[in-house]
Design a protein around this motif. Structure first.
Motif: not given
Length: 378
Positions: A81, A102, A106, A276, A286, A305-306
């Motif tokens: 990540k 991403h 972010y 994401d 998120e 998000g993950n």
């Protein structure tokens, strides 16, 4: 070609909340060692995925104590990540970072990479000539398959849902599942939902893609050309909506606005896998595995998000299978040579020397775009 020493590869422990994957398996370490690459693994990095430090030592990795040891000694840091919090302070201008970035979702990470001058290479924008995203595909497959499990769970009444069983029962209508997007995520979601005998509508703007899926599924999945009217009709009647829309490197388009969420049935469920990349549902924000859902207008929203981080053993091996050839190229040849020889990998470079060199990412961040070749010469 002038001989060069391979880059030292560093694998830190992931620090994003509820992230249990690790960027490299012992088999990956062994393969890199075969190319003369030194690999540093932070102690405990594989624990969440069920991989002990000793498994890394046996294949030649150097297990080091702290994240600072990894980031400080490695020329190429390989992660799962995007860097978090304190990790941003460890970025530097002679470092290559290879991970899911991403940056559209972010932007603060993008700012940090640019300020530090770090070469940021994103798994999700590595793209082959036929448009495929090989390093995103396995996690897309995992997330797509997981989304149906998650949706079925939260449709249960004690979890806040409508109390609908995915496959129904004899004499009772099954759940209605609407999947927005027929790429790797959407296709896998639709396939899993159909396997549970739900009624499945799969929407996409690419009719050729829908034709391909229709031929494989032979009517088990209803394929629908996506437009505003079709989306509205499908979503309003859905028990479970799975958002699976992707723009490589860019922000996901909003397909379901707040008015449409308001029109959904109370207790229905949304799983926004595109979160994401900013999310394709207007009411999404998120969440984490620890606190995965929230409710808006009576609709349960899941927007972790993950998602693949919940099945880290499967995800870690699936990820290493596809990242390893590119990681070996970068470590063995260096960035300039590797991206010159491999156009797919070149598209993975997001930042270099304080510039944004991927056009889609630059547009998403509102930053000027510098051609990669120009940045490499600087």
């Amino acid at each position: 070609m002038t001989h060069r020493e391979p880059l030292v590869v560093g694998v830190p422990t992931e620090v994003k909340p509820d992230e249990h994957r690790v960027a490299l398996t012992p088999d990956g370490v062994r393969e890199l060692n075969g190319h003369g690459v030194t690999v540093l693994v932070q102690a405990g990095a594989g624990a969440g995925a069920g991989i002990a430090d000793e498994a890394y030592r046996r294949v030649g990795a150097e297990v080091v104590a702290t994240a600072e040891d990894v980031w400080g000694r490695a020329g190429l840091v390989c992660k799962v990540k995007e860097p978090q919090g304190a990790e941003l302070d460890l970025l530097r201008d002679d470092l290559v970072l290879f991970t899911y970035l991403h940056l559209a979702a972010y932007p603060e990470v993008g700012d940090a990479l640019l300020a530090a001058g770090t070469t940021g290479i994103a798994y999700e924008t590595v793209q082959t000539a036929d448009g495929a995203l090989p390093l995103l595909a396995p996690m897309s497959e995992v997330a797509g398959r997981m989304s149906v499990q998650v949706g079925a769970h939260f449709l249960e009444r004690h979890n806040g849902g409508r109390g609908v069983l995915m496959g129904g029962a004899p004499g009772v209508r099954p759940a209605r599942v609407v999947v927005l997007g027929a790429g790797n995520v959407g296709w896998n979601a639709a396939w899993m939902a159909a396997g549970l005998e739900a009624e499945v509508d799969l929407l996409d703007r690419n009719v050729d893609r829908l034709r391909f899926i229709d031929q494989i599924q032979m009517g088990r999945i209803t394929t629908l050309a996506s437009n505003r009217g079709q989306v509205e009709r499908a979503v309003e009647e859905a028990d479970l909506v799975i958002g699976a829309v992707l723009v490589a490197g860019g922000k996901a388009p909003v397909i379901v606005d707040e008015d449409l969420v308001r029109a959904m049935r109370p207790g229905s469920v949304i799983v926004d896998i595109a979160i994401d990349q900013g999310g394709c549902i207007a009411t999404s924000h998120e969440t984490t595995h620890h606190d995965p859902t929230f409710e808006v207008h009576g609709v349960i929203h899941y927007a972790v998000g993950n998602m693949p981080g919940a099945v880290p053993h499967t995800s870690t091996y699936a990820l290493t299978n596809v990242t390893l050839p590119y990681l070996a190229e970068l470590a063995r040849d260096g960035v300039a040579a590797a991206v010159t020889e491999d156009p797919a990998l070149a598209l993975g470079v997001n930042t270099l020397g304080g510039r944004v060199v991927n056009e889609a990412v630059a547009e998403a961040l509102g930053k000027p775009h510098a051609p990669l070749a120009e940045a490499l010469r600087a």
